[in-house]
Design an enzyme around this catalytic site. Structure first.
Site, PDB file in Angstrom:
ATOM      1  N   SER A  39      20.770  39.014  62.007  1.00 27.59           N
ATOM      2  CA  SER A  39      21.513  39.515  62.803  1.00 27.59           C
ATOM      3  C   SER A  39      22.763  38.956  63.247  1.00 27.59           C
ATOM      4  O   SER A  39      22.824  37.805  63.951  1.00 27.59           O
ATOM      5  CB  SER A  39      20.795  40.092  64.182  1.00 27.59           C
ATOM      6  OG  SER A  39      21.286  40.701  65.018  1.00 27.59           O
ATOM      7  N   HIS A  50      22.838  43.673  60.788  1.00 27.71           N
ATOM      8  CA  HIS A  50      21.831  43.079  60.528  1.00 27.71           C
ATOM      9  C   HIS A  50      21.258  43.406  59.346  1.00 27.71           C
ATOM     10  O   HIS A  50      21.497  44.495  58.876  1.00 27.71           O
ATOM     11  CB  HIS A  50      20.845  43.064  61.906  1.00 27.71           C
ATOM     12  CG  HIS A  50      19.871  44.460  61.537  1.00 27.71           C
ATOM     13  ND1 HIS A  50      19.570  45.025  62.830  1.00 27.71           N
ATOM     14  CD2 HIS A  50      19.304  45.006  60.695  1.00 27.71           C
ATOM     15  CE1 HIS A  50      18.961  46.121  62.390  1.00 27.71           C
ATOM     16  NE2 HIS A  50      18.720  46.118  61.240  1.00 27.71           N
ATOM     17  N   HIS A  97      15.580  41.178  74.982  1.00 28.68           N
ATOM     18  CA  HIS A  97      16.225  41.923  74.082  1.00 28.68           C
ATOM     19  C   HIS A  97      16.730  43.105  74.632  1.00 28.68           C
ATOM     20  O   HIS A  97      17.901  43.809  74.264  1.00 28.68           O
ATOM     21  CB  HIS A  97      15.341  42.336  72.924  1.00 28.68           C
ATOM     22  CG  HIS A  97      16.060  43.198  71.876  1.00 28.68           C
ATOM     23  ND1 HIS A  97      15.883  44.533  71.871  1.00 28.68           N
ATOM     24  CD2 HIS A  97      16.693  42.840  70.937  1.00 28.68           C
ATOM     25  CE1 HIS A  97      16.908  44.754  70.767  1.00 28.68           C
ATOM     26  NE2 HIS A  97      17.127  43.912  70.236  1.00 28.68           N
ATOM     27  N   PHE A 153      25.182  46.077  74.318  1.00 26.23           N
ATOM     28  CA  PHE A 153      25.917  46.862  73.036  1.00 26.23           C
ATOM     29  C   PHE A 153      26.177  48.110  73.035  1.00 26.23           C
ATOM     30  O   PHE A 153      27.085  48.446  72.803  1.00 26.23           O
ATOM     31  CB  PHE A 153      24.693  46.420  71.980  1.00 26.23           C
ATOM     32  CG  PHE A 153      25.134  47.228  70.545  1.00 26.23           C
ATOM     33  CD1 PHE A 153      26.287  46.565  69.671  1.00 26.23           C
ATOM     34  CD2 PHE A 153      24.618  48.350  70.107  1.00 26.23           C
ATOM     35  CE1 PHE A 153      26.711  47.377  68.659  1.00 26.23           C
ATOM     36  CE2 PHE A 153      25.150  48.882  68.854  1.00 26.23           C
ATOM     37  CZ  PHE A 153      26.012  48.583  68.387  1.00 26.23           C
ATOM     38  N   GLU A 157      16.273  46.434  54.538  1.00 25.59           N
ATOM     39  CA  GLU A 157      17.151  47.294  55.125  1.00 25.59           C
ATOM     40  C   GLU A 157      18.606  46.653  55.764  1.00 25.59           C
ATOM     41  O   GLU A 157      18.152  45.429  56.009  1.00 25.59           O
ATOM     42  CB  GLU A 157      16.456  48.153  56.108  1.00 25.59           C
ATOM     43  CG  GLU A 157      16.022  47.525  57.235  1.00 25.59           C
ATOM     44  CD  GLU A 157      16.979  47.564  58.262  1.00 25.59           C
ATOM     45  OE1 GLU A 157      18.170  48.290  58.259  1.00 25.59           O
ATOM     46  OE2 GLU A 157      16.581  46.653  59.255  1.00 25.59           O
ATOM     47  N   ARG A 184      14.551  52.739  58.296  1.00 32.81           N
ATOM     48  CA  ARG A 184      15.609  52.356  57.179  1.00 32.81           C
ATOM     49  C   ARG A 184      14.718  51.738  55.908  1.00 32.81           C
ATOM     50  O   ARG A 184      15.572  51.739  54.850  1.00 32.81           O
ATOM     51  CB  ARG A 184      16.600  51.514  57.652  1.00 32.81           C
ATOM     52  CG  ARG A 184      17.673  52.443  58.645  1.00 32.81           C
ATOM     53  CD  ARG A 184      18.740  51.607  58.964  1.00 32.81           C
ATOM     54  NE  ARG A 184      18.567  50.354  59.639  1.00 32.81           N
ATOM     55  CZ  ARG A 184      18.271  50.186  61.160  1.00 32.81           C
ATOM     56  NH1 ARG A 184      18.482  51.425  61.998  1.00 32.81           N
ATOM     57  NH2 ARG A 184      18.146  49.048  61.827  1.00 32.81           N
TER      58      ARG A 184
END
Length: 352
Positions: free
Chosen positions: A219, A320, A299, A306, A143, A178
Site C-alpha cells: 500500500s 495498493h 486502521h 483518507f 488485485e 476485486r
C-alpha cells in the site's frame, strides 16, 4: 462504471459480493488491466540487512550487485528500491522486482551469476544479512487499486492497460471483491509457517515453508509531485496516522494475524531517500487483514483521514496491490538475518 474484475476473468459467482448491485462508489478509483495471456506474475523481494553505519557501504554494494543482476537476461520488467529500519534497530535495503513471466524468473534465478552469488559461502561471512521472499500469484489471485490512471507502480508497471472507473471500492469488503478468485473461493489458509532448514536462533541459512493463501499487501504513497497545501496535508496529517498504524503492525502484528510488516521508503542506488513510501505486509490470510482493517483503531484512523481528504488530492498518488498465493509458489529464505526477520518470527522450529 465497470467491474474491477476484467471480462475474461468473469465466471458464474458461487460467493456473493459484499455490496448491493446498485451501489455507487463515493469517488473514482481504477485498477490495472492485463491482457488474457498474463497467467501469473512473480514478485521478488531481495533484501540486505545490516546493523551499524560502518556496514552501510557493504550493504549498498550488495544492493547494487542485485540491481546489476536485474539487468541481465530474463531480469524483472520493473523494480524499485527501498530502505526501512525494523523493530530490532537493523537497517534493511530491499530490491523488489516484478516478472510477468515465471519461466523468465526461473531462468534468471538459475543463471550461474545469480545462483552462484546467493549460494556462495561469502554470503555467510561478509558481516551482513540477506533475504529473499519470492511470491508468484496467478492472475486471479491479485488485485490492484489506484487513485490515478498512468505510470503505475508495483505490479501495475508490468500490466497492459487501465480500467475505467470501477464499482468495487469505498466499502468494507471491496478489496476481496476485486479478486477474480473471490467469485468462487474464500481464499482460506491451511497449515502454519514451518522452518524446514536451519534455525533462526543460530543464524546462517534458514528456509521457511509457507502455507496456502498467505496474503501480501503493498500500500503506497507517492508525494514527489505534491506541493504546498497538499504536501503539508500528507506530511502533517496523513503520514503520522499512517505511520502509527504501520508501527503497530510491525510491533504487535502477531496478535492480529500479521506475520511481517515493513513500512519502507523508496531510495536511489546511493541510498538517498525519495518522496515515496509503502508498506509490505504479509498476513496469515486475507480474512485476518480484513478484520484488522475493519475494526482496529489504528486502521480506522487511516481510513477516516483518507475519506476526509481524498476529494482534494490532485498530485498525491495513493494505491495498493494485494495478492494471495499457493504454498508452492512462495519462497522465504534468510541468510545471517536476526530471528525476528520476516517469516522467521512466526515459523515453528522442530515443533517449537
Amino acid at each position: 462504471m465497470e467491474s474491477a474484475i476484467d471480462k475474461h476473468q468473469k465466471c458464474p459467482r458461487t460467493l456473493s459480493r459484499r455490496v448491493a448491485d446498485d451501489y455507487q462508489p463515493p469517488f473514482p478509483m481504477y485498477v490495472a488491466r492485463a491482457s488474457e495471456d498474463l497467467n501469473q506474475v512473480v514478485m521478488g523481494y531481495f533484501g540486505i540487512q545490516y546493523s551499524g553505519s560502518e556496514k552501510k557501504a557493504a550493504a549498498l554494494a550488495a544492493l547494487r550487485h542485485i540491481v546489476a543482476d536485474f539487468g541481465t537476461a530474463d531480469g524483472p520488467a520493473h523494480f524499485d528500491l527501498t530502505h526501512h529500519t525494523d523493530n530490532e534497530g537493523y537497517d534493511n535495503l530491499i530490491a523488489l522486482g516484478y516478472w510477468r513471466d515465471p519461466s523468465a524468473y526461473q531462468r534468471w534465478l538459475a543463471s550461474p551469476a545469480v545462483a552462484g552469488w546467493w549460494a556462495s559461502d561469502e554470503r555467510l561471512a561478509d558481516g551482513i544479512g540477506y533475504f529473499r521472499e519470492v511470491v508468484a500469484p496467478r492472475a486471479e489471485q491479485f488485485e490492484t487499486l489506484y487513485a490515478f490512471t498512468d505510470d503505475f507502480p508495483g505490479v501495475g508497471a508490468i500490466m497492459d492497460d487501465v480500467s475505467g472507473e470501477i464499482e468495487e471500492h469505498g466499502y468494507w469488503g471491496s478489496m476481496r471483491d476485486r479478486f477474480p478468485i473471490s467469485q468462487t473461493d474464500w481464499m482460506r489458509p491451511n497449515g502454519d509457517l514451518q522452518v524446514v532448514h536451519g534455525d533462526p536462533a543460530r543464524g546462517g541459512r534458514v528456509v521457511v515453508r509457507a502455507h496456502d493463501n498467505i496474503a501480501l499487501i503493498r500500500s503506497g504513497q507517492d508525494w514527489r509531485a505534491a506541493e504546498g497545501d497538499e504536501r503539508r496535508l500528507y506530511l502533517d496529517e496523513i503520514e503520522p496516522t499512517l505511520r502509527a498504524g504501520m508501527d503497530f503492525l510491525r510491533d504487535n502484528g502477531k496478535d492480529v494475524g500479521c506475520y511481517s510488516n515493513r513500512y519502507v521508503q523508496s531510495i536511489d542506488l546511493d541510498g538517498n531517500l525519495l518522496d515515496e513510501s509503502y508498506n509490505i505486509g504479509h498476513w496469515r490470510s486475507l480474512d485476518r487483514l480484513e478484520r484488522w482493517a475493519e475494526s482496529h483503531p489504528t486502521h480506522l484512523r487511516i481510513f477516516v483521514t483518507f475519506f476526509r481528504v481524498v476529494a482534494g488530492l490532485s498530485k498525491l498518488r495513493l494505491y495498493h496491490e494485494v495478492s494471495v498465493f499457493d504454498a508452492q509458489h512462495q519462497v522465504y529464505e534468510y541468510v545471517n538475518c536476526h530471528p525476528q526477520t520476516g517469516m522467521m518470527r512466526d515459523a515453528a522450529v522442530d515443533g517449537r
